[in-house]
Design an enzyme around this catalytic site. Structure first.
Site, PDB file in Angstrom:
ATOM      1  N   SER A 190     -20.717   2.873  -0.636  1.00 47.67           N
ATOM      2  CA  SER A 190     -19.788   1.845  -0.186  1.00 47.67           C
ATOM      3  C   SER A 190     -20.329   0.428  -0.267  1.00 47.67           C
ATOM      4  O   SER A 190     -19.551  -0.526  -0.325  1.00 47.67           O
ATOM      5  CB  SER A 190     -19.353   2.124   1.257  1.00 47.67           C
ATOM      6  OG  SER A 190     -20.480   2.122   2.128  1.00 47.67           O
ATOM      7  N   HIS A 218     -14.262   6.255  -1.177  1.00 46.47           N
ATOM      8  CA  HIS A 218     -13.899   5.204  -2.123  1.00 46.47           C
ATOM      9  C   HIS A 218     -13.572   5.764  -3.505  1.00 46.47           C
ATOM     10  O   HIS A 218     -13.449   4.996  -4.467  1.00 46.47           O
ATOM     11  CB  HIS A 218     -15.035   4.187  -2.212  1.00 46.47           C
ATOM     12  CG  HIS A 218     -15.360   3.557  -0.894  1.00 46.47           C
ATOM     13  ND1 HIS A 218     -14.692   2.458  -0.403  1.00 46.47           N
ATOM     14  CD2 HIS A 218     -16.264   3.906   0.058  1.00 46.47           C
ATOM     15  CE1 HIS A 218     -15.184   2.136   0.783  1.00 46.47           C
ATOM     16  NE2 HIS A 218     -16.129   3.001   1.082  1.00 46.47           N
ATOM     17  N   LYS A 249      -7.694   3.988   2.381  1.00 45.58           N
ATOM     18  CA  LYS A 249      -8.173   3.047   1.382  1.00 45.58           C
ATOM     19  C   LYS A 249      -7.183   3.049   0.213  1.00 45.58           C
ATOM     20  O   LYS A 249      -6.141   2.426   0.293  1.00 45.58           O
ATOM     21  CB  LYS A 249      -9.598   3.400   0.989  1.00 45.58           C
ATOM     22  CG  LYS A 249     -10.567   3.234   2.169  1.00 45.58           C
ATOM     23  CD  LYS A 249     -11.982   3.563   1.817  1.00 45.58           C
ATOM     24  CE  LYS A 249     -12.938   3.210   2.958  1.00 45.58           C
ATOM     25  NZ  LYS A 249     -12.716   3.996   4.194  1.00 45.58           N
TER      26      LYS A 249
END
Length: 403
Positions: A190, A218, A249
């Site tokens: 990240s 992610h 996300k």
């Protein structure tokens, strides 16, 4: 004044002196590339809304429809009365996203990725009488905290490894006699934006009889032909994998899920205390997440991933620095390491004055001396916005004094 308050004052002064005190900024507008804070317009290059879905009309409508159909709250934990039929439907769909990578896949829906990680690690550490956990050095705080909690509840050995140098990991694994071994890693790191070497980690897991847990916070929605994440992207298949996907996300909503072999999920239901004792997420949210997955795996998702990749390519071609270090990353996370806390804060303030929002990231989130701007790209950014940022950063590198 109580001792605690005096001590807090002293500690806050220290944080101020070391330029490490955090602050909160309140956004006045919906999540997007163009936002307002206190009436000031800014271009945001710091959100994890990688596909630009957080304010998508179809998801707004789905959340509203879900609330009308299922109400706003679940009322209890999943194991009491808070698990609705729509949760079942969502978990079945989430399992299907990983079915090509995990045999006999089953999924559990969580309210946050933090809870999902803590739940999985603490439950998996209870398998058998002795457990060893191998954690990538740059893992997210939720993985680190999950390991700390696991260590508090049972006797485990913890080993930290560098994901760039797996020979050291293999050396320790080759001498490990613990029957239960768990390798834990981010899928996309990240703060650096690089990918974990999941194929090589799986090889080690197979050779030394370990489970492999991948936090793909992610990657889900962004990686792979259908946006199913790093396992699809790397063509991975194994019943040793515990996959964590985040829905707050790229998916544009909230929540997370754990996907693994059905026997592992059955174990989590019995042993994962955050799952057992937390109120279930709103069924309206589950309904909206189903719509988000449909967008991600459909034509729109493919278009948005292509646009995001084009933006990443544009940024990498247009951003060159002499004093600062743009880390090598092919993902939406594009960090610029500037070194000192003072430089990072100075740069973030200068960008803010010029209409750009990219917060400074400092220790303990990143190692000391590695303060940076954690810049992130979205499919919603325009060519002009990215080119403008490249120009502004180039000018600032030249004009800002060295610290």
């Amino acid at each position: 004044m109580p001792f605690a308050l005096n001590q807090i004052d002293a500690e806050l002064v220290t944080l101020d002196r070391e330029l490490l005190r955090r602050s909160i900024r309140s956004v006045d507008t919906p999540c997007g590339t163009e936002i307002q804070i206190g009436g000031k317009s800014l271009l945001a290059f710091c959100s994890n809304d990688y596909l630009g879905l957080a304010n998508h009309p179809e998801l707004i409508a789905a959340l509203s429809e879900g609330a009308k159909r299922f109400g706003t709250g679940s009322g209890a934990s999943h194991l009491i009365s808070g698990h609705h039929a729509i949760h079942d439907e969502l978990e079945a769909k989430l399992a299907l996203t990983q079915a090509g990578a995990i045999p006999h896949a089953r999924a559990l829906f969580f309210s946050t990725g933090y809870l999902a990680n803590i739940s999985a690690i603490t439950a998996l550490s209870l398998i058998g009488e002795k457990t060893s956990i191998y954690s990538a050095a740059l893992n997210h705080a939720s993985l680190i905290d999950g390991i700390r909690l696991a260590k508090a509840q049972t006797s485990i050995e913890v080993h930290v490894f560098n994901h760039h140098h797996l020979a050291e990991l293999e050396e320790v694994l080759s001498h490990d006699t613990a029957p239960n071994k768990l390798i834990v890693t981010d899928g996309v790191f990240s703060m650096d934006g690089d990918l974990a070497p999941v194929q090589e980690l799986l090889r080690l897991a197979n050779q030394y009889d370990a489970l492999l847990m991948i936090d793909d916070a992610h990657g889900f929605g962004v990686l792979g032909k259908h946006g199913y994440g790093i396992l699809e992207d790397q063509t991975i298949c194994s019943d040793r994998i515990i996959y964590i996907g985040t829905l707050g996300k790229a998916a544009g909503l909230n929540g997370a899920f754990v996907c693994a072999h059905e026997k592992i999920i059955a174990w989590l239901i019995q042993k994962a205390r955050p799952y057992i004792y937390s109120t279930a997420s709103s069924p309206a949210l589950a309904f909206a997440v189903l719509r988000s997955i449909a967008l991600i795996e459909g034509n729109l998702g493919q278009e948005l991933r292509a646009r995001l990749q084009a933006n990443i390519t544009l940024w990498k071609k247009g951003s060159t620095f002499n004093r600062w270090n743009r880390l090598k990353s092919d993902t939406a996370i594009q960090p610029i390491v500037v070194g000192s806390n003072e430089t990072a804060l100075q740069l973030a303030r200068a960008l803010d004055q010029l209409g750009y929002w990219i917060p400074a990231i400092r220790p303990p989130t990143v190692p000391k001396g590695m303060a940076r701007l954690r810049m992130t790209l979205s499919a919603a950014h325009t060519t002009e916005q990215i080119q403008g940022l490249c120009k502004v950063l180039s000018d600032l590198e030249t004009s800002l004094p060295k610290s």
